[in-house]
Write a protein that holds these residues in place. Structure first.
Motif, PDB file in Angstrom:
ATOM      1  N   ASP A  26      11.661  47.697   8.922  1.00  0.00           N
ATOM      2  CA  ASP A  26      10.613  47.624   9.943  1.00  0.00           C
ATOM      3  C   ASP A  26      10.758  46.387  10.828  1.00  0.00           C
ATOM      4  OD1 ASP A  26       9.869  45.600   8.240  1.00  0.00           O
ATOM      5  OD2 ASP A  26       7.874  46.387   7.795  1.00  0.00           O
ATOM      6  N   LEU A  27      11.905  45.686  10.735  1.00  0.00           N
ATOM      7  CA  LEU A  27      12.253  44.509  11.539  1.00  0.00           C
ATOM      8  C   LEU A  27      11.502  43.254  11.122  1.00  0.00           C
ATOM      9  CD1 LEU A  27      12.481  46.087  15.121  1.00  0.00           C
ATOM     10  CD2 LEU A  27      14.262  45.881  13.373  1.00  0.00           C
ATOM     11  N   SER A  28      10.742  43.303  10.035  1.00  0.00           N
ATOM     12  CA  SER A  28      10.078  42.095   9.555  1.00  0.00           C
ATOM     13  C   SER A  28      11.088  41.197   8.859  1.00  0.00           C
ATOM     14  CB  SER A  28       8.949  42.460   8.587  1.00  0.00           C
ATOM     15  OG  SER A  28       9.453  43.089   7.421  1.00  0.00           O
ATOM     16  N   GLY A  29      10.763  39.909   8.766  1.00  0.00           N
ATOM     17  CA  GLY A  29      11.599  38.964   8.045  1.00  0.00           C
ATOM     18  C   GLY A  29      12.534  38.148   8.903  1.00  0.00           C
ATOM     19  N   GLY A  30      12.787  38.565  10.149  1.00  0.00           N
ATOM     20  CA  GLY A  30      13.713  37.835  11.005  1.00  0.00           C
ATOM     21  C   GLY A  30      15.100  38.449  10.999  1.00  0.00           C
ATOM     22  N   ASN A  31      15.934  38.050  11.972  1.00  0.00           N
ATOM     23  CA  ASN A  31      17.268  38.623  12.143  1.00  0.00           C
ATOM     24  C   ASN A  31      18.350  37.939  11.319  1.00  0.00           C
ATOM     25  OD1 ASN A  31      16.953  40.799  14.050  1.00  0.00           O
ATOM     26  ND2 ASN A  31      16.420  39.248  15.576  1.00  0.00           N
ATOM     27  N   MET A  32      18.058  36.788  10.735  1.00  0.00           N
ATOM     28  CA  MET A  32      19.078  36.049  10.005  1.00  0.00           C
ATOM     29  C   MET A  32      19.452  36.786   8.722  1.00  0.00           C
ATOM     30  SD  MET A  32      20.761  33.326  10.588  1.00  0.00           S
ATOM     31  CE  MET A  32      22.057  32.501   9.676  1.00  0.00           C
ATOM     32  N   ARG A  33      20.764  36.908   8.475  1.00  0.00           N
ATOM     33  CA  ARG A  33      21.243  37.568   7.260  1.00  0.00           C
ATOM     34  C   ARG A  33      22.268  36.669   6.575  1.00  0.00           C
ATOM     35  NH1 ARG A  33      21.341  42.902   5.456  1.00  0.00           N
ATOM     36  NH2 ARG A  33      20.703  43.701   7.497  1.00  0.00           N
ATOM     37  N   VAL A  34      22.039  36.406   5.277  1.00  0.00           N
ATOM     38  CA  VAL A  34      22.970  35.633   4.455  1.00  0.00           C
ATOM     39  C   VAL A  34      23.130  36.352   3.124  1.00  0.00           C
ATOM     40  CG1 VAL A  34      23.464  33.427   3.342  1.00  0.00           C
ATOM     41  CG2 VAL A  34      22.232  33.463   5.521  1.00  0.00           C
ATOM     42  N   GLN A  35      24.367  36.728   2.778  1.00  0.00           N
ATOM     43  CA  GLN A  35      24.675  37.336   1.488  1.00  0.00           C
ATOM     44  C   GLN A  35      25.890  36.636   0.901  1.00  0.00           C
ATOM     45  OE1 GLN A  35      23.420  41.991   2.422  1.00  0.00           O
ATOM     46  NE2 GLN A  35      25.207  41.551   1.163  1.00  0.00           N
ATOM     47  N   PRO A  36      25.744  35.954  -0.233  1.00  0.00           N
ATOM     48  CA  PRO A  36      26.912  35.287  -0.824  1.00  0.00           C
ATOM     49  C   PRO A  36      27.975  36.263  -1.311  1.00  0.00           C
ATOM     50  CG  PRO A  36      24.972  35.066  -2.226  1.00  0.00           C
ATOM     51  CD  PRO A  36      24.500  35.642  -0.946  1.00  0.00           C
ATOM     52  N   PHE A  37      27.579  37.523  -1.622  1.00  0.00           N
ATOM     53  CA  PHE A  37      28.563  38.542  -1.975  1.00  0.00           C
ATOM     54  C   PHE A  37      28.343  39.771  -1.112  1.00  0.00           C
ATOM     55  CE2 PHE A  37      29.625  42.376  -4.545  1.00  0.00           C
ATOM     56  CZ  PHE A  37      31.006  42.266  -4.422  1.00  0.00           C
ATOM     57  N   PHE A  43      -2.328  44.469   6.965  1.00  0.00           N
ATOM     58  CA  PHE A  43      -1.339  43.721   7.735  1.00  0.00           C
ATOM     59  C   PHE A  43      -0.213  43.254   6.822  1.00  0.00           C
ATOM     60  CE2 PHE A  43      -4.472  40.627   6.352  1.00  0.00           C
ATOM     61  CZ  PHE A  43      -3.691  39.600   5.848  1.00  0.00           C
ATOM     62  N   LYS A  44       0.857  42.811   7.462  1.00  0.00           N
ATOM     63  CA  LYS A  44       1.987  42.197   6.772  1.00  0.00           C
ATOM     64  C   LYS A  44       2.314  40.893   7.486  1.00  0.00           C
ATOM     65  CE  LYS A  44       5.724  44.498   5.462  1.00  0.00           C
ATOM     66  NZ  LYS A  44       7.046  45.197   5.515  1.00  0.00           N
ATOM     67  N   PHE A  45       2.336  39.806   6.718  1.00  0.00           N
ATOM     68  CA  PHE A  45       2.691  38.496   7.262  1.00  0.00           C
ATOM     69  C   PHE A  45       3.922  37.977   6.533  1.00  0.00           C
ATOM     70  CE2 PHE A  45       2.525  33.874   6.625  1.00  0.00           C
ATOM     71  CZ  PHE A  45       2.632  33.445   7.938  1.00  0.00           C
ATOM     72  N   GLY A  91       1.970  43.535  16.760  1.00  0.00           N
ATOM     73  CA  GLY A  91       2.503  42.436  15.969  1.00  0.00           C
ATOM     74  C   GLY A  91       3.140  41.367  16.827  1.00  0.00           C
ATOM     75  N   ILE A  92       3.521  40.287  16.173  1.00  0.00           N
ATOM     76  CA  ILE A  92       4.248  39.187  16.806  1.00  0.00           C
ATOM     77  C   ILE A  92       5.385  38.793  15.874  1.00  0.00           C
ATOM     78  CG2 ILE A  92       4.135  36.840  17.719  1.00  0.00           C
ATOM     79  CD1 ILE A  92       1.149  37.222  18.122  1.00  0.00           C
ATOM     80  N   MET A  93       6.602  38.758  16.402  1.00  0.00           N
ATOM     81  CA  MET A  93       7.777  38.336  15.637  1.00  0.00           C
ATOM     82  C   MET A  93       8.415  37.164  16.377  1.00  0.00           C
ATOM     83  SD  MET A  93       9.278  42.178  14.942  1.00  0.00           S
ATOM     84  CE  MET A  93       8.866  42.681  16.624  1.00  0.00           C
ATOM     85  N   THR A  94       8.367  35.990  15.793  1.00  0.00           N
ATOM     86  CA  THR A  94       8.909  34.805  16.452  1.00  0.00           C
ATOM     87  C   THR A  94      10.163  34.337  15.732  1.00  0.00           C
ATOM     88  OG1 THR A  94       7.585  33.280  15.131  1.00  0.00           O
ATOM     89  CG2 THR A  94       6.599  34.117  17.149  1.00  0.00           C
ATOM     90  N   GLU A  95      11.106  33.804  16.500  1.00  0.00           N
ATOM     91  CA  GLU A  95      12.353  33.308  15.922  1.00  0.00           C
ATOM     92  C   GLU A  95      12.745  32.013  16.625  1.00  0.00           C
ATOM     93  OE1 GLU A  95      15.375  35.974  14.937  1.00  0.00           O
ATOM     94  OE2 GLU A  95      14.085  37.718  14.728  1.00  0.00           O
ATOM     95  N   PHE A  96      12.930  30.950  15.821  1.00  0.00           N
ATOM     96  CA  PHE A  96      13.345  29.648  16.332  1.00  0.00           C
ATOM     97  C   PHE A  96      14.620  29.248  15.592  1.00  0.00           C
ATOM     98  CE2 PHE A  96       8.792  30.036  16.562  1.00  0.00           C
ATOM     99  CZ  PHE A  96       8.450  29.546  17.819  1.00  0.00           C
ATOM    100  N   TYR A  97      15.661  28.887  16.342  1.00  0.00           N
ATOM    101  CA  TYR A  97      16.926  28.492  15.730  1.00  0.00           C
ATOM    102  C   TYR A  97      17.353  27.137  16.286  1.00  0.00           C
ATOM    103  CZ  TYR A  97      17.047  33.338  14.248  1.00  0.00           C
ATOM    104  OH  TYR A  97      16.727  34.549  13.685  1.00  0.00           O
TER     105      TYR A  97
END
Length: 735
Positions: A335-346, A471-473, A524-530
């Motif tokens: 559902d696009l929640s959680g942000g776009n950053m993806r990290v998988q060690p394996f 809601f989901k936060f 909703g509001i989805m914010t991303e700061f890098y």
């Protein structure tokens, strides 16, 4: 205003805590279905006319989950359970006043989409740990979907169990008759004569999107949240015994190449296979030799205009099983929640595939997995063959996690990639904490090092979720240092500190107009700061404001987003061949997402984006049209265009198109012809894949596959082409 936005989101969420009146706790008194023992063997034909079925009292006390949580269902669902010394039998009659006219199904694909089919799903918790589940799902045409669930968070979607189902469709509804071998199910060896398991039955009537369950659970959860499950009682399964599955294969292929250097045409033969040994109900060992993935689905190309690397999912069966144990990490949800950053060690695609997705032979490999109420651990070891400039490589991944509390755990993971020129290693510590029914915290810290060059790096994240029916936060904090290099993993972006809070609101009030058509209003509001990790400077900011999102009663949706964006480029960025120079950029993008009913015979899914883009403009659209007049025939066409206008250092105006069409033609769920064609203007490539599949007995297959690839290589003219014709037969024997 931008600096105050995270505080505003936190205030809104805190203010709403008291509004959560519908996330109820599991009932201490569990609903029960009694299984009846028989001495005969049933005929599984989807009719349920064997006299033994009359011995079992039907259970029909279901409760609505969607759209009106806690209400009585509009249509009855009757469940009966029988068993003998070899099988557990489940018979389900999904009654419907419209009979066959109400049934919706768009294809015969195994592991079909939940959004496109009528279905019934069984969830088993044989160990009564209230954490883990085995789910067996079928639609009205007997198509199978099965998966393993862990804490209702991690899923092995592509696990394939050995079980049988047949169905029939009548003027009163549809019937599913299932036979599940005891060897497929997982349960403990006990001294007790009878066992009671955690159990739930879930139904989706797709015509009206009404979802019901035998044992109710909050609609923001799923049917594999096993602390809400009921009980399947009076079972007398045989003691767990030797459970060995052997699946050898034979393959022959014709390989033809045109305009390749030092790549001759070949006719090859190949023999290999896999062995699966369930050592006991908790431990499974898989061994593979001369591993082959000729039948694996082809990758779909993606034209990417963002600064994040594209994540291609694993499609090879051996690596898909038990993937959830090793797949720790962070990434965006569906559902696009959680942000776009993806990290998988394996990331298993680092084994047996090059950077372009081309296969590299695997000589031998093994996987061991142990799961129990208290702990889980496992390991994978693989040997990749030396081919051309790619040396022989050894891969190892080890995983351990300790469960505590109701649904919390801490664990660690180690990866080692060893080549003649050096080794790359990572060490991970991770934890998941279920703070309550609605609160959860997921954390991870990873260290990487390489002997060739000696560089060391770090990555970590903490992700908090608060999910209710209203809601989901979420708030995700992540970091990837400049020298972090997990050669067996995946990182969507390096040298970055990510801060990505957001909130979705789920509104179903009586004030919503056109309730006959609109189910929910979910803005909703989805914010991303890098920030750049090495300098601390802001390099990207996105404020994804979603003032309109409507979910329709039949499964469609409509949404509008506006995205004010800031980008600071410290080096040139080249999306789809357009070079954008260094500097600071402010621009605004607009997005519209829309879909009709995905279960209809004709459905449309579209997205449109427009607005400024760095120093120019970019209009993008993606259109997907599915035609499924009957479940036996399903055709999906896709058209994607990115139109740059006066963008970059060359003030480029250009169009980049991506076309694809795929079809699935089935005699029944076991005999199917699948075709896929894709053309990409970005690299002038054309690919198509045609696959005939026959499951001549459960999980034993005959495949005939034709693959064609052609593309422009800037260093090689004219166009390069390759063709492969493959015939493969596999046979599964269970002892």
């Amino acid at each position: 205003m931008i600096k105050k936005l995270p505080n505003l989101l936190f205030f809104i969420t805190s203010f709403s805590f008291a509004q959560d009146a519908e996330i109820f706790k599991p009932d201490s008194i569990k609903k029960k279905i009694e299984a009846i023992q028989i001495s005969t063997t049933l005929r599984i034909d989807g009719v349920m006319n064997d006299p033994e079925w009359k011995l079992a009292k039907p259970t029909s006390d279901f409760t609505q989950i969607e759209p009106y949580q806690g209400k009585q269902p509009s249509h009855r669902t009757e469940v009966r359970v029988l068993y003998n010394k070899n099988y557990l039998y489940v018979g389900i009659f999904a009654r419907d006043s419209l009979g066959k006219k109400a049934i919706r199904a768009t294809d015969f694909k195994r592991d079909f989409s939940f959004r496109q089919h009528d279905l019934v799903a069984l969830s088993f918790d044989g160990f009564n740990d209230k954490r883990n589940a085995m789910a067996l799902v079928t639609n009205p045409y007997g198509v199978q979907r099965d998966f393993l669930s862990f804490d209702d968070i991690y899923y092995d979607i592509d696990w394939d169990g050995l079980w049988r189902v047949r169905t029939s469709r009548t003027d009163s509804g549809w019937v599913a008759e299932m036979a599940v071998p005891w060897k497929t199910l997982r349960y403990p060896k006990t001294d007790s004569l009878t066992q009671n398991w955690g159990f739930n039955v879930f139904r989706n009537r797709r015509l009206t999107n009404e979802q019901t369950a035998f044992s109710p659970f909050p609609r923001s959860f799923t049917n594999t949240r096993m602390d809400y499950a009921g009980v399947l009682s009076n079972l007398q399964p045989p003691p767990p015994s030797t459970n060995l599955r052997i699946q050898p294969y034979f393959l022959t292929s014709l390989d033809r190449y045109k305009n390749f250097d030092n790549k001759p045409n070949e006719n090859t033969y190949k023999v290999g296979g896999e062995i699966k040994w369930a050592i006991n109900p908790n431990a499974i060992l898989d061994v593979t030799a001369n591993t082959d993935f000729a039948q694996a689905d082809a990758d779909r190309q993606v034209n990417n205009v963002t600064r994040f690397s594209v994540f291609f999912p694993e499609r090879r069966q051996f690596f898909l099983e038990n993937a959830s144990l090793f797949g720790v990490g962070v990434g965006p949800n569906e559902d696009l929640s959680g942000g776009n950053m993806r990290v998988q060690p394996f990331f298993s695609r680092r084994i047996g595939l090059d950077d372009n997705g081309n296969p590299i032979p695997i000589d031998v490999g093994a996987r061991f997995v142990y799961r129990s109420l208290k702990r889980n651990y496992g390991a994978i070891a693989m040997r990749q063959r030396e081919v051309g400039d790619s040396p022989g490589t050894n891969f190892f991944v080890g995983r351990y996690s300790e469960n505590f509390g109701k649904q919390s755990r801490i664990g660690g993971l180690v990866t080692v990639k060893n080549r003649p020129d050096g080794s790359n290693m990572t060490g991970t510590i991770d934890g998941f904490f279920r703070l309550s029914e609605s609160h959860s915290l997921n954390t991870m810290a990873v260290y990487s090092t390489s002997t060739n060059g000696g560089k060391q790096g770090f990555s970590g994240f903490a992700q908090y979720y608060y999910s209710t029916n209203q809601f989901k936060f979420w708030w995700t904090q992540s970091i990837v240092t400049k020298d972090f290099n997990p050669e067996m993993g995946f990182v969507s972006r390096s040298d970055v500190i990510g801060t990505t809070p957001g909130v979705f609101f789920f509104n179903r009030g009586k004030w919503i107009p056109f309730k006959k058509f609109i189910r929910a209003f979910e803005p909703g509001i989805m914010t991303e700061f890098y920030h750049q990790a090495s300098t601390g400077k802001l390099i990207e900011r996105q404020l994804n404001i979603n003032p309109i999102w409507l979910n329709f009663q039949r499964g469609g949706f409509f949404g509008y987003l506006i995205n004010p964006t800031f980008q600071r480029l410290t080096e040139a960025f080249i999306p789809l061949g357009v070079t954008i120079g260094t500097g600071d950029y402010n621009y605004v993008r607009h997005q519209i997402y829309a879909s009709t009913n995905p279960a209809a015979a004709l459905s449309l899914n579209t997205s449109f984006e427009w607005g400024t883009y760095f120093d120019g403009r970019l209009n993008s659209h993606d259109i997907r049209l599915q035609i499924a007049p009957i479940p036996h025939i399903s055709i999906l066409a896709r058209y994607n265009r990115n139109h740059f206008k006066e963008v970059g250092v060359e003030n480029a105006t250009t169009k980049v198109d991506l076309y694809s069409i795929e079809g699935r033609f089935a005699l029944n769920p076991r005999v199917q012809l699948i075709g896929f064609y894709q053309k990409n203007a970005e690299n002038l490539s054309q690919n198509y894949n045609i696959r005939l599949s026959w499951e001549y007995q459960p999980l034993s297959y005959i495949y005939v596959v034709y693959n064609h690839r052609e593309f422009d290589n800037l260093l090689q003219k004219p166009k390069q082409m390759e063709d492969h014709v493959i015939a493969k037969i596999s046979y599964l024997k269970q002892f």
